[in-house]
Design a protein around this motif. Structure first.
Motif, PDB file in Angstrom:
ATOM      1  N   PRO A  39     -28.548   1.791  27.671  1.00 47.30           N
ATOM      2  CA  PRO A  39     -27.530   0.812  27.275  1.00 47.30           C
ATOM      3  C   PRO A  39     -27.125   0.915  25.813  1.00 47.30           C
ATOM      4  N   ALA A  40     -28.036   1.350  24.941  1.00 45.68           N
ATOM      5  CA  ALA A  40     -27.712   1.474  23.520  1.00 45.68           C
ATOM      6  C   ALA A  40     -26.634   2.517  23.262  1.00 45.68           C
ATOM      7  N   GLU A  41     -26.413   3.428  24.229  1.00 44.85           N
ATOM      8  CA  GLU A  41     -25.354   4.425  24.091  1.00 44.85           C
ATOM      9  C   GLU A  41     -23.967   3.843  24.356  1.00 44.85           C
ATOM     10  N   VAL A  42     -23.923   2.622  24.907  1.00 44.86           N
ATOM     11  CA  VAL A  42     -22.651   1.982  25.275  1.00 44.86           C
ATOM     12  C   VAL A  42     -22.165   1.112  24.114  1.00 44.86           C
ATOM     13  N   ARG A  43     -20.921   1.294  23.718  1.00 47.27           N
ATOM     14  CA  ARG A  43     -20.396   0.601  22.541  1.00 47.27           C
ATOM     15  C   ARG A  43     -19.894  -0.804  22.854  1.00 47.27           C
ATOM     16  N   ASP A  44     -19.279  -0.984  24.019  1.00 43.30           N
ATOM     17  CA  ASP A  44     -18.733  -2.281  24.388  1.00 43.30           C
ATOM     18  C   ASP A  44     -19.869  -3.236  24.793  1.00 43.30           C
ATOM     19  N   PRO A  45     -19.962  -4.434  24.156  1.00 40.79           N
ATOM     20  CA  PRO A  45     -21.088  -5.336  24.455  1.00 40.79           C
ATOM     21  C   PRO A  45     -21.153  -5.759  25.913  1.00 40.79           C
ATOM     22  N   GLY A  46     -20.010  -6.054  26.520  1.00 41.32           N
ATOM     23  CA  GLY A  46     -20.023  -6.470  27.913  1.00 41.32           C
ATOM     24  C   GLY A  46     -20.486  -5.379  28.844  1.00 41.32           C
ATOM     25  N   LEU A  47     -20.000  -4.168  28.618  1.00 42.50           N
ATOM     26  CA  LEU A  47     -20.421  -3.034  29.435  1.00 42.50           C
ATOM     27  C   LEU A  47     -21.900  -2.722  29.218  1.00 42.50           C
ATOM     28  N   ARG A  48     -22.351  -2.935  27.982  1.00 41.30           N
ATOM     29  CA  ARG A  48     -23.761  -2.682  27.678  1.00 41.30           C
ATOM     30  C   ARG A  48     -24.657  -3.613  28.492  1.00 41.30           C
ATOM     31  N   VAL A  49     -24.281  -4.888  28.548  1.00 41.82           N
ATOM     32  CA  VAL A  49     -25.058  -5.860  29.328  1.00 41.82           C
ATOM     33  C   VAL A  49     -25.032  -5.494  30.813  1.00 41.82           C
ATOM     34  N   ARG A  50     -23.854  -5.098  31.305  1.00 44.01           N
ATOM     35  CA  ARG A  50     -23.734  -4.727  32.713  1.00 44.01           C
ATOM     36  C   ARG A  50     -24.655  -3.554  33.058  1.00 44.01           C
ATOM     37  N   LEU A  51     -24.692  -2.550  32.189  1.00 48.25           N
ATOM     38  CA  LEU A  51     -25.526  -1.376  32.451  1.00 48.25           C
ATOM     39  C   LEU A  51     -27.001  -1.751  32.396  1.00 48.25           C
ATOM     40  N   ALA A  52     -27.382  -2.583  31.435  1.00 45.57           N
ATOM     41  CA  ALA A  52     -28.782  -2.999  31.326  1.00 45.57           C
ATOM     42  C   ALA A  52     -29.222  -3.767  32.565  1.00 45.57           C
ATOM     43  N   GLN A  53     -28.349  -4.621  33.094  1.00 49.70           N
ATOM     44  CA  GLN A  53     -28.692  -5.370  34.311  1.00 49.70           C
ATOM     45  C   GLN A  53     -28.825  -4.433  35.513  1.00 49.70           C
ATOM     46  N   ALA A  54     -27.916  -3.463  35.616  1.00 54.67           N
ATOM     47  CA  ALA A  54     -27.985  -2.511  36.725  1.00 54.67           C
ATOM     48  C   ALA A  54     -29.237  -1.637  36.641  1.00 54.67           C
ATOM     49  N   ALA A  55     -29.763  -1.481  35.434  1.00 55.71           N
ATOM     50  CA  ALA A  55     -30.922  -0.607  35.240  1.00 55.71           C
ATOM     51  C   ALA A  55     -32.234  -1.252  35.681  1.00 55.71           C
ATOM     52  N   GLU A  56     -32.276  -2.578  35.770  1.00 53.44           N
ATOM     53  CA  GLU A  56     -33.545  -3.251  36.058  1.00 53.44           C
ATOM     54  C   GLU A  56     -34.150  -2.849  37.408  1.00 53.44           C
ATOM     55  N   PRO A  57     -33.377  -2.852  38.527  1.00 57.44           N
ATOM     56  CA  PRO A  57     -33.997  -2.407  39.787  1.00 57.44           C
ATOM     57  C   PRO A  57     -34.469  -0.950  39.741  1.00 57.44           C
ATOM     58  N   ALA A  58     -33.724  -0.103  39.024  1.00 54.71           N
ATOM     59  CA  ALA A  58     -34.143   1.291  38.892  1.00 54.71           C
ATOM     60  C   ALA A  58     -35.437   1.385  38.095  1.00 54.71           C
ATOM     61  N   ALA A  59     -35.544   0.575  37.029  1.00 57.38           N
ATOM     62  CA  ALA A  59     -36.775   0.570  36.238  1.00 57.38           C
ATOM     63  C   ALA A  59     -37.953   0.063  37.070  1.00 57.38           C
ATOM     64  N   ASP A  60     -37.708  -0.943  37.902  1.00 57.95           N
ATOM     65  CA  ASP A  60     -38.770  -1.431  38.793  1.00 57.95           C
ATOM     66  C   ASP A  60     -39.226  -0.323  39.743  1.00 57.95           C
ATOM     67  N   ALA A  61     -38.268   0.461  40.240  1.00 62.71           N
ATOM     68  CA  ALA A  61     -38.617   1.565  41.136  1.00 62.71           C
ATOM     69  C   ALA A  61     -39.459   2.606  40.413  1.00 62.71           C
ATOM     70  N   PHE A  62     -39.164   2.842  39.147  1.00 60.90           N
ATOM     71  CA  PHE A  62     -39.986   3.770  38.373  1.00 60.90           C
ATOM     72  C   PHE A  62     -41.387   3.210  38.151  1.00 60.90           C
ATOM     73  N   ASP A  63     -41.489   1.915  37.913  1.00 66.28           N
ATOM     74  CA  ASP A  63     -42.821   1.313  37.777  1.00 66.28           C
ATOM     75  C   ASP A  63     -43.635   1.530  39.045  1.00 66.28           C
ATOM     76  N   GLU A  64     -42.972   1.390  40.199  1.00 68.62           N
ATOM     77  CA  GLU A  64     -43.647   1.627  41.469  1.00 68.62           C
ATOM     78  C   GLU A  64     -44.066   3.090  41.596  1.00 68.62           C
ATOM     79  N   LEU A  65     -43.210   4.004  41.151  1.00 69.46           N
ATOM     80  CA  LEU A  65     -43.565   5.422  41.201  1.00 69.46           C
ATOM     81  C   LEU A  65     -44.745   5.720  40.288  1.00 69.46           C
ATOM     82  N   VAL A  66     -44.775   5.119  39.112  1.00 69.77           N
ATOM     83  CA  VAL A  66     -45.900   5.324  38.200  1.00 69.77           C
ATOM     84  C   VAL A  66     -47.207   4.916  38.887  1.00 69.77           C
ATOM     85  N   ARG A  67     -47.215   3.751  39.531  1.00 69.89           N
ATOM     86  CA  ARG A  67     -48.432   3.312  40.227  1.00 69.89           C
ATOM     87  C   ARG A  67     -48.807   4.296  41.334  1.00 69.89           C
TER      88      ARG A  67
END
Length: 524
Positions: free
Chosen positions: A166-194
């Protein structure tokens, strides 16, 4: 539509991440199918395509080169199916996510809203890709070393997806949108780590001499196998060792390793200073290359010099390069400077700086930028033949970058005993890679023996040698590509009747061909 064009369309459709990274339109909203049935279907399709293309009669010499380039790729894919990476290693799944997410925002070839839309669409597919990873990994085929590498990389995913991306995104609204979309993917990675933390791998990372040699002959179109390549590496090491002793004597030492150890103490004080000094050296190499008329520069080319992305740092300890996507008009590439992962100790950082000393920077900058990877890949992107833009082999691409180091030495770029010794050290390091990679995968050397060899036969710190050997275990046949390719390009140059600049423009502009095809493209 020709059969070659038909195959290229098929290939891009089946490999949407690669297609998008190459710059093809319409492939940037999906990661593709990572199910076992999809991998198996692609393996069967490779055999069918090989049969059809092998029966084709090309209409011209260039058509024949295109056909044979694809055939070499297919033969390599068919051979590799007996050693399926997708069952043995988490990296095909992890690399797909990291590369597809980071690179478009790095290159910024489309408006930011389109980039974020595509990233969100791909993030939605991450849980399915990682579920396929868990399903497909076979305990009897997967190796502890490969799983451990994947685990280290997977542990960086949450921060990468939710903070770095998200830090690569300049527009604040788009940055928030990308960060929110990333949460389920990050959860999936946490599951893969386990999952990977509890995964018991019982397989081997060793490829074996038979498949190793088959890939050299069929995919790389070399006329020799692993045993001959191993001996080439040992011979090259001995010859370089003798030359380095002579240069070290001019530095007042009878031991080139001791001389290199001393030179490595002169290094940038910090990682950020290392990046700044590499940028200055890259500009110097560019100016020298242009002044000597060694190559023709493509219009609009630009090489940025940036810190390596966070997700690369646990698995890659050396400089690397991101090419401009060849199916687009862009000619801007990135030379990534090898930063250390977060959490490295002060001593580990110091060792990384030592292996990027001021004596070594000229060779590394030449290799990565001018007239190495950046110039070559920006120049070859102008080739009108689509097959040449899509398929290339490291035996040419890495061979080219090492070959031009020698050219720059011949032209006087390494103009002190210190930089000349460092240049030769870069070359003997690649000879050591040939010896170690072939020995590792043919069962003639243990990991510990390989680490000792790299730390004593080349000027690597123990930590860097450990990272290098881990890479060789995970990526068989790649490490020998540098010096092997350089030697083959030198042989083609000896046969060429024209001037040096025309030779360089012609052979590099022909693509990143297997060396037998590269010779055919130059020597008519």
């Amino acid at each position: 539509m020709t059969l070659v064009d038909e195959f290229l369309d098929y290939y891009l459709a089946e490999n949407p991440i690669r297609a998008a990274l190459l710059g093809a339109d319409g492939y940037d909203r999906t990661l593709g199918d990572f199910s076992a049935s999809a991998f198996q279907a692609r393996e069967r399709a490779a055999e069918a395509w090989l049969e059809r293309l092998s029966a084709q009669v090309p209409g011209s010499p260039d058509d024949e080169i295109d056909r044979d380039l694809i055939v070499s790729h297919l033969r390599g894919a068919i051979a590799s199916a007996s050693w399926p990476e997708w069952r043995r290693d988490p990296s095909p799944y992890l690399g797909a996510v990291f590369g597809s997410m980071f690179t478009p925002l790095q290159q910024r070839l489309k408006p930011e809203p389109e980039l974020v839309d595509a990233a969100c669409a791909r993030l939605a597919e991450v849980p399915a890709v990682l579920a396929a990873c868990r399903e497909n990994l076979d305990p009897d085929l997967a190796a502890d070393l490969l799983v451990a590498r994947g685990l280290d990389q997977a542990r960086t995913a949450r921060r990468f997806l939710t903070v770095t991306l998200p830090a690569e995104v300049r527009d604040p609204g788009l940055r928030v949108r990308l960060a929110q979309a990333a949460e389920p993917a990050a959860d999936a990675f946490d599951e893969l780590v386990r999952f990977l933390e509890g995964f018991e791998a019982r397989g081997s990372w060793r490829m074996g001499e038979k498949l190793y040699s088959e890939l050299l002959r069929e995919r790389e179109m070399l006329g020799y196998g692993a045993a001959e390549l191993h001996e080439m590496g040992r011979t090259a090491w001995d010859e370089l060792d003798a030359r380095m002793r002579e240069v070290a004597a001019r530095l007042g030492s009878d031991d080139w390793r001791a001389a290199m150890e001393s030179l490595m103490d002169d290094h940038p004080p910090t990682l950020s200073a290392m990046r700044a000094e590499y940028e200055a050296e890259t500009l110097r190499a560019r100016d020298f290359t242009r002044e000597r008329g060694l190559v023709t520069f493509p219009e609009g080319e630009e090489c940025l010099v940036l810190p390596s992305p966070e997700f690369q740092r646990p698995i890659l300890a050396v400089a690397n390069y991101l090419a401009p996507p060849p199916l687009t008009p862009s000619r801007a590439g990135v030379f990534f400077v090898p930063f250390t992962p977060d959490g490295f100790t002060e001593e580990q950082v110091r060792q990384r700086l030592r292996t990027n000393s001021r004596a070594q920077m000229p060779s590394i900058s030449v290799h990565e930028a001018y007239p190495g990877h950046h110039w070559h890949l920006a120049w070859m992107a102008g080739n009108p033949r689509r097959a040449r833009k899509i398929f290339r082999t490291p035996y040419f691409v890495e061979g080219w970058a090492l070959y031009v180091e020698k050219v720059m030495h011949e032209q006087g770029y390494f103009d002190t005993p210190a930089t000349e010794l460092a240049h030769l050290d870069c070359r003997i390091f690649r000879a050591a890679r040939i010896v170690v990679d072939t020995a590792l995968h043919c069962g003639d050397m243990s990991i510990k023996e390989a680490e000792t060899f790299m730390a004593t036969k080349a000027s690597l710190s123990p930590g860097t040698a450990k990272g290098e050997v881990s890479r060789y275990c995970a990526w068989p046949t790649q490490a020998p590509s540098y010096l092997t390719g350089a030697l083959e390009i030198e042989r083609i140059r000896e046969e060429y009747a024209g001037d040096l600049r025309t030779f360089h423009d012609t052979i590099a502009g022909s693509g990143g061909l297997p060396l037998g095809l590269a010779r055919k493209a130059v020597i008519q």
